[in-house]
Scaffold this motif. Sequence first.
Motif, PDB file in Angstrom:
ATOM      1  N   SER A  88      25.460  94.344  77.278  1.00  7.63           N
ATOM      2  CA  SER A  88      24.196  94.678  77.934  1.00  7.63           C
ATOM      3  C   SER A  88      23.291  95.350  76.923  1.00  7.63           C
ATOM      4  CB  SER A  88      24.420  95.619  79.116  1.00  7.63           C
ATOM      5  OG  SER A  88      23.184  96.046  79.668  1.00  7.63           O
ATOM      6  N   ASP A  89      21.985  95.260  77.161  1.00  6.69           N
ATOM      7  CA  ASP A  89      21.122  96.099  76.344  1.00  6.69           C
ATOM      8  C   ASP A  89      21.268  97.543  76.828  1.00  6.69           C
ATOM      9  OD1 ASP A  89      19.178  96.703  78.366  1.00  6.69           O
ATOM     10  OD2 ASP A  89      18.057  94.887  77.913  1.00  6.69           O
ATOM     11  N   SER A  90      20.760  98.475  76.040  1.00  6.10           N
ATOM     12  CA  SER A  90      21.050  99.898  76.273  1.00  6.10           C
ATOM     13  C   SER A  90      20.402 100.457  77.525  1.00  6.10           C
ATOM     14  CB  SER A  90      20.612 100.724  75.063  1.00  6.10           C
ATOM     15  OG  SER A  90      19.213 100.580  74.830  1.00  6.10           O
ATOM     16  N   THR A  91      19.510  99.709  78.163  1.00  7.40           N
ATOM     17  CA  THR A  91      18.856 100.232  79.362  1.00  7.40           C
ATOM     18  C   THR A  91      19.780 100.264  80.573  1.00  7.40           C
ATOM     19  OG1 THR A  91      17.966  98.057  79.948  1.00  7.40           O
ATOM     20  CG2 THR A  91      16.580  99.475  78.583  1.00  7.40           C
ATOM     21  N   CYS A  92      21.010  99.781  80.448  1.00  7.66           N
ATOM     22  CA  CYS A  92      21.965  99.872  81.561  1.00  7.66           C
ATOM     23  C   CYS A  92      22.406 101.304  81.819  1.00  7.66           C
ATOM     24  CB  CYS A  92      23.177  98.982  81.318  1.00  7.66           C
ATOM     25  SG  CYS A  92      24.209  99.492  79.926  1.00  7.66           S
ATOM     26  N   ASP A  93      22.171 102.193  80.852  1.00  7.62           N
ATOM     27  CA  ASP A  93      22.429 103.637  81.024  1.00  7.62           C
ATOM     28  C   ASP A  93      23.863 103.966  81.434  1.00  7.62           C
ATOM     29  OD1 ASP A  93      19.854 104.220  80.284  1.00  7.62           O
ATOM     30  OD2 ASP A  93      19.108 104.557  82.316  1.00  7.62           O
ATOM     31  N   LEU A  94      24.815 103.230  80.922  1.00 10.29           N
ATOM     32  CA  LEU A  94      26.220 103.531  81.193  1.00 10.29           C
ATOM     33  C   LEU A  94      26.734 104.552  80.181  1.00 10.29           C
ATOM     34  CD1 LEU A  94      27.549  99.935  81.954  1.00 10.29           C
ATOM     35  CD2 LEU A  94      27.126 101.773  83.601  1.00 10.29           C
ATOM     36  N   SER A  95      27.591 105.441  80.648  1.00 15.50           N
ATOM     37  CA  SER A  95      28.132 106.481  79.771  1.00 15.50           C
ATOM     38  C   SER A  95      29.073 105.875  78.738  1.00 15.50           C
ATOM     39  CB  SER A  95      28.886 107.526  80.597  1.00 15.50           C
ATOM     40  OG  SER A  95      30.048 106.932  81.179  1.00 15.50           O
ATOM     41  N   LYS A  96      29.317 106.621  77.678  1.00 16.34           N
ATOM     42  CA  LYS A  96      30.248 106.165  76.640  1.00 16.34           C
ATOM     43  C   LYS A  96      31.641 105.950  77.218  1.00 16.34           C
ATOM     44  CE  LYS A  96      27.755 108.256  72.776  1.00 16.34           C
ATOM     45  NZ  LYS A  96      27.783 109.259  71.666  1.00 16.34           N
ATOM     46  N   GLU A  97      31.999 106.795  78.190  1.00 15.27           N
ATOM     47  CA  GLU A  97      33.316 106.675  78.817  1.00 15.27           C
ATOM     48  C   GLU A  97      33.447 105.354  79.570  1.00 15.27           C
ATOM     49  OE1 GLU A  97      32.463 110.754  77.827  1.00 15.27           O
ATOM     50  OE2 GLU A  97      31.339 109.330  79.079  1.00 15.27           O
ATOM     51  N   LEU A  98      32.402 104.958  80.288  1.00 20.25           N
ATOM     52  CA  LEU A  98      32.432 103.691  81.026  1.00 20.25           C
ATOM     53  C   LEU A  98      32.390 102.498  80.075  1.00 20.25           C
ATOM     54  CD1 LEU A  98      30.053 104.557  83.995  1.00 20.25           C
ATOM     55  CD2 LEU A  98      32.522 104.116  84.138  1.00 20.25           C
ATOM     56  N   VAL A  99      31.603 102.618  79.012  1.00 25.06           N
ATOM     57  CA  VAL A  99      31.539 101.544  78.014  1.00 25.06           C
ATOM     58  C   VAL A  99      32.914 101.303  77.411  1.00 25.06           C
ATOM     59  CG1 VAL A  99      30.629 100.940  75.730  1.00 25.06           C
ATOM     60  CG2 VAL A  99      29.097 101.850  77.479  1.00 25.06           C
ATOM     61  N   GLN A 100      33.616 102.387  77.112  1.00 26.35           N
ATOM     62  CA  GLN A 100      34.952 102.267  76.532  1.00 26.35           C
ATOM     63  C   GLN A 100      35.954 101.747  77.562  1.00 26.35           C
ATOM     64  OE1 GLN A 100      36.514 105.959  74.983  1.00 26.35           O
ATOM     65  NE2 GLN A 100      38.094 104.927  73.787  1.00 26.35           N
ATOM     66  N   LYS A 101      35.902 102.266  78.767  1.00 29.19           N
ATOM     67  CA  LYS A 101      36.849 101.882  79.809  1.00 29.19           C
ATOM     68  C   LYS A 101      36.776 100.393  80.119  1.00 29.19           C
ATOM     69  CE  LYS A 101      38.003 102.736  84.685  1.00 29.19           C
ATOM     70  NZ  LYS A 101      37.689 103.556  85.898  1.00 29.19           N
ATOM     71  N   TYR A 102      35.564  99.854  80.148  1.00 25.90           N
ATOM     72  CA  TYR A 102      35.382  98.447  80.510  1.00 25.90           C
ATOM     73  C   TYR A 102      35.196  97.538  79.294  1.00 25.90           C
ATOM     74  CZ  TYR A 102      35.039  99.859  85.389  1.00 25.90           C
ATOM     75  OH  TYR A 102      35.309 100.350  86.656  1.00 25.90           O
ATOM     76  N   ASP A 103      35.362  98.080  78.090  1.00 25.25           N
ATOM     77  CA  ASP A 103      35.291  97.310  76.844  1.00 25.25           C
ATOM     78  C   ASP A 103      33.979  96.517  76.760  1.00 25.25           C
ATOM     79  OD1 ASP A 103      36.119  96.398  74.381  1.00 25.25           O
ATOM     80  OD2 ASP A 103      37.248  94.699  75.202  1.00 25.25           O
ATOM     81  N   LEU A 104      32.878  97.239  76.870  1.00 22.61           N
ATOM     82  CA  LEU A 104      31.561  96.617  76.883  1.00 22.61           C
ATOM     83  C   LEU A 104      30.901  96.690  75.506  1.00 22.61           C
ATOM     84  CD1 LEU A 104      30.314  98.337  80.157  1.00 22.61           C
ATOM     85  CD2 LEU A 104      31.343  96.052  79.963  1.00 22.61           C
ATOM     86  N   GLY A 105      29.984  95.795  75.267  1.00 21.25           N
ATOM     87  CA  GLY A 105      29.137  95.859  74.087  1.00 21.25           C
ATOM     88  C   GLY A 105      27.746  96.300  74.505  1.00 21.25           C
TER      89      GLY A 105
END
Length: 280
Positions: free
Chosen positions: A6-23
């Motif tokens: 996702s582009d950065s405007t999704c406003d997901l926390s670093k913890e969620l990005v790591q948990k769901y293995d997102l780019g």
Amino acid sequence: MIKILSDSTCDLSKELVQKYDLGIIPLYVRLGDEEYLDGVNISPEELYKWSDEHGETPKTAAASVEDISKYLDPDSSDEYIIFTISSSMSASFNNVRLAAEDLEMSDRVYVIDSANLSTGIGLLVLYAAEMAKAGKSAKEIVQEIENTKAKVCASFVIDTLVYLHRGGRCSGVAALLGTALKLHPRIAVADGAMHPEKKYRGPSKRFVLDYVKDMEAELKNARPERVFITHSGCDREIVEAVRDYLSGLGVFDEILETRAGGVVSSHCGPGTLGVLFIAK
């Protein structure tokens, strides 16, 4: 393998990005002649300070086609599902599409115009990641996301009109009157654009809770997986009061809190809070 970005405007926390293995593909934030990457080397507090000192809203820009290409591997067999902020608000969607075309990867890069912003996008991103983990194909995930987009309920209530005025989204007269009368507008996202709805009055804790309570019927008819409390820097007491209210509804499996990133914060200013969820 399916990769969710996702582009950065999704406003997901670093913890969620790591948990769901997102780019995450950062957008640009420009403070005068200085350029920064959203969520990487600039904080909302720094944006507010600069905005107050200069009396203007920071400029924002989509990641370039070249930037986006670095997140795609033409030599792999991976499939990519990439979410962007509403195409009516940014060139992000078009630039991702062009990057896929340039790399001759359009057959396995699925670009989703979220028609939303902030964790209105984040809700869709996490749903896609869960489907990928469950073994759904990329085409199945994309179809389900397209069917779900219109069910995302994204809104927020503004503490100060100053930043909307600086960004050209509110006239000077309206900003002055709103400040004098202590008016706090509710902004909702619909059809890919932001629309003002009702206005609230009173101190922060009161108008924020009034805003949330006005959504009680919709919240009780929401999908139970999760609800987001997303804010641009609110008093802890206010956030916890919203959390307690949502918890008391007995609807949601998890209540997630995130901070709005630089792009969203630069336009709405501090003290903004939104409750975002997906309707059944």
